[in-house]
Write a protein that holds these residues in place. Structure first.
Motif, PDB file in Angstrom:
ATOM      1  N   PRO A  86     -52.767  -6.144  14.047  1.00 14.39           N
ATOM      2  CA  PRO A  86     -51.938  -6.275  12.841  1.00 14.39           C
ATOM      3  C   PRO A  86     -50.457  -6.025  13.106  1.00 14.39           C
ATOM      4  O   PRO A  86     -50.089  -5.097  13.825  1.00 14.39           O
ATOM      5  N   ILE A  87     -49.618  -6.864  12.506  1.00 10.07           N
ATOM      6  CA  ILE A  87     -48.171  -6.782  12.655  1.00 10.07           C
ATOM      7  C   ILE A  87     -47.559  -6.397  11.320  1.00 10.07           C
ATOM      8  O   ILE A  87     -47.714  -7.112  10.322  1.00 10.07           O
ATOM      9  N   ILE A  88     -46.859  -5.266  11.271  1.00  4.64           N
ATOM     10  CA  ILE A  88     -46.153  -4.819  10.079  1.00  4.64           C
ATOM     11  C   ILE A  88     -44.671  -5.060  10.326  1.00  4.64           C
ATOM     12  O   ILE A  88     -44.083  -4.496  11.248  1.00  4.64           O
ATOM     13  N   CYS A  89     -44.059  -5.914   9.512  1.00  7.33           N
ATOM     14  CA  CYS A  89     -42.672  -6.320   9.729  1.00  7.33           C
ATOM     15  C   CYS A  89     -41.771  -5.643   8.704  1.00  7.33           C
ATOM     16  O   CYS A  89     -42.026  -5.731   7.487  1.00  7.33           O
ATOM     17  N   ALA A  90     -40.725  -4.968   9.169  1.00 10.89           N
ATOM     18  CA  ALA A  90     -39.779  -4.268   8.305  1.00 10.89           C
ATOM     19  C   ALA A  90     -38.432  -4.996   8.359  1.00 10.89           C
ATOM     20  O   ALA A  90     -37.771  -5.007   9.394  1.00 10.89           O
TER      21      ALA A  90
ATOM     22  N   ASN B  63     -43.400 -15.468   9.482  1.00 10.98           N
ATOM     23  CA  ASN B  63     -44.529 -16.362   9.219  1.00 10.98           C
ATOM     24  C   ASN B  63     -45.816 -15.903   9.892  1.00 10.98           C
ATOM     25  O   ASN B  63     -46.905 -16.271   9.458  1.00 10.98           O
ATOM     26  N   GLU B  64     -45.687 -15.106  10.953  1.00 12.64           N
ATOM     27  CA  GLU B  64     -46.888 -14.690  11.683  1.00 12.64           C
ATOM     28  C   GLU B  64     -47.124 -13.179  11.610  1.00 12.64           C
ATOM     29  O   GLU B  64     -47.913 -12.637  12.374  1.00 12.64           O
ATOM     30  N   SER B  65     -46.452 -12.519  10.669  1.00 15.13           N
ATOM     31  CA  SER B  65     -46.723 -11.100  10.431  1.00 15.13           C
ATOM     32  C   SER B  65     -47.818 -10.962   9.389  1.00 15.13           C
ATOM     33  O   SER B  65     -48.057 -11.863   8.583  1.00 15.13           O
ATOM     34  N   ASP B  66     -48.482  -9.806   9.380  1.00 16.63           N
ATOM     35  CA  ASP B  66     -49.581  -9.583   8.444  1.00 16.63           C
ATOM     36  C   ASP B  66     -49.109  -8.902   7.166  1.00 16.63           C
ATOM     37  O   ASP B  66     -49.571  -9.228   6.080  1.00 16.63           O
ATOM     38  N   ILE B  67     -48.209  -7.950   7.295  1.00 15.82           N
ATOM     39  CA  ILE B  67     -47.618  -7.287   6.140  1.00 15.82           C
ATOM     40  C   ILE B  67     -46.105  -7.260   6.354  1.00 15.82           C
ATOM     41  O   ILE B  67     -45.634  -6.880   7.426  1.00 15.82           O
ATOM     42  N   ILE B  68     -45.359  -7.689   5.339  1.00 13.52           N
ATOM     43  CA  ILE B  68     -43.897  -7.658   5.407  1.00 13.52           C
ATOM     44  C   ILE B  68     -43.380  -6.769   4.290  1.00 13.52           C
ATOM     45  O   ILE B  68     -43.761  -6.944   3.126  1.00 13.52           O
ATOM     46  N   ILE B  69     -42.524  -5.813   4.640  1.00 13.41           N
ATOM     47  CA  ILE B  69     -41.838  -5.016   3.643  1.00 13.41           C
ATOM     48  C   ILE B  69     -40.335  -5.174   3.903  1.00 13.41           C
ATOM     49  O   ILE B  69     -39.922  -5.604   4.983  1.00 13.41           O
ATOM     50  N   CYS B  70     -39.527  -4.854   2.910  1.00 10.13           N
ATOM     51  CA  CYS B  70     -38.085  -5.016   3.109  1.00 10.13           C
ATOM     52  C   CYS B  70     -37.320  -3.955   2.341  1.00 10.13           C
ATOM     53  O   CYS B  70     -37.869  -3.287   1.451  1.00 10.13           O
ATOM     54  N   SER B  71     -36.046  -3.813   2.665  1.00 11.41           N
ATOM     55  CA  SER B  71     -35.154  -2.911   1.945  1.00 11.41           C
ATOM     56  C   SER B  71     -34.501  -3.662   0.794  1.00 11.41           C
ATOM     57  O   SER B  71     -34.493  -4.899   0.770  1.00 11.41           O
TER      58      SER B  71
END
Length: 264
Positions: A105-109, A123-131
């Motif tokens: 799993p890839i968590i992208c910040a 596009n290929e991350s599993d969970i994306i969160i942002c500020s």
């Protein structure tokens, strides 16, 4: 001889909980990728795939201004002018974890600007969160370039109407964090100062679960994108049949602690 885990354009760390933190580290160039970074990501994903001690990955970026603005145009972009068109390769084949058959799993910040080729990672991350100050846009058409590969990849995550709008307006409109949350590009908005810690917290929760169960889940869901609905369901069953005998043998259900419910 240099360590195979030493990089120039990215930072790579693995903690005692099996969480690998990958940091885009070209803040002076707004973390845009060049040929060196593309090559290093190709090597990085092989390490992540083969190292069983790595259970989850956090992908983040250095600096305050941008997660990434895509290809480094100051270095001429990614295309190699010495090659004929049909010999050019897509940098996403090297940058994206799923393109490299990484099912951890890839968590992208994401913070700051996230533009163009940065979507190879999203596009290929599993969970994306942002500020809250994060913005998302695709400037290709503004500079006379076709916006095709990254937007097409984004169709697996966000509605067609939103992809088309972002692609056609180019550099004249930037999607806010609130809009990104509304259309499910991201799943959570976190204060900038807590962003990377929250990504690691999510990765830590996932890393405590059986790796076969997690990777089988990721693989089945991503493969479903290539199938019709009914074919995707049939294909998914085989991952249950393969993975569940392993996980059921390894996990003592009576020893599993009661869940700590979190409302989102």
């Amino acid at each position: 001889m240099s360590d195979s885990r030493e990089f120039e354009t990215i930072l790579f760390e693995i903690d005692e909980d099996g969480i690998a933190t990958v940091t885009l580290n070209r803040p002076e160039s707004l973390n845009a990728f060049d040929h060196a970074m593309v090559d290093e990501f190709s090597r990085l994903w092989k390490i992540v795939k083969q190292d069983n001690s790595i259970l989850a990955v956090v992908l983040q970026a250095a600096g305050d201004r941008a997660f990434s603005t895509g290809a480094d145009v100051k270095k001429g972009g990614y295309a190699d002018p010495s090659l004929y068109p049909f010999n050019q390769d897509d940098p996403g084949q090297h940058l994206g974890p799923k393109s490299n058959k990484v099912w951890k799993p890839i968590i992208c910040a994401v913070h700051g600007m996230c533009a163009g080729g940065a979507f190879y990672w999203l596009n290929e991350s599993d969970i994306i969160i942002c500020s809250p100050e994060a913005t998302f846009f695709d400037p290709h058409v503004t500079f006379g370039l076709v916006a095709a590969v990254e937007p097409t990849g984004a169709l697996a995550r966000i509605p067609l109407a939103e992809v088309v709008r972002m692609s056609l307006l180019g550099n004249d409109e930037r999607m806010s964090a609130e809009t990104a949350l509304r259309i499910s590009l991201v799943t959570e908005i976190v204060p900038h100062e807590n962003l990377n810690a929250r990504a690691k917290e999510l990765a830590g929760i996932i890393a405590k679960k059986h790796p076969v169960a997690i990777e089988g889940t990721v693989l089945a869901l991503w493969e479903a994108l290539d199938h019709t609905h009914s074919a995707g369901v049939r294909n998914a069953l085989r991952y249950c049949l393969l993975g569940n005998p392993i996980t059921k043998a390894d996990v003592d259900r009576k020893a599993v602690p009661k869940a700590k419910w979190t409302l989102r």
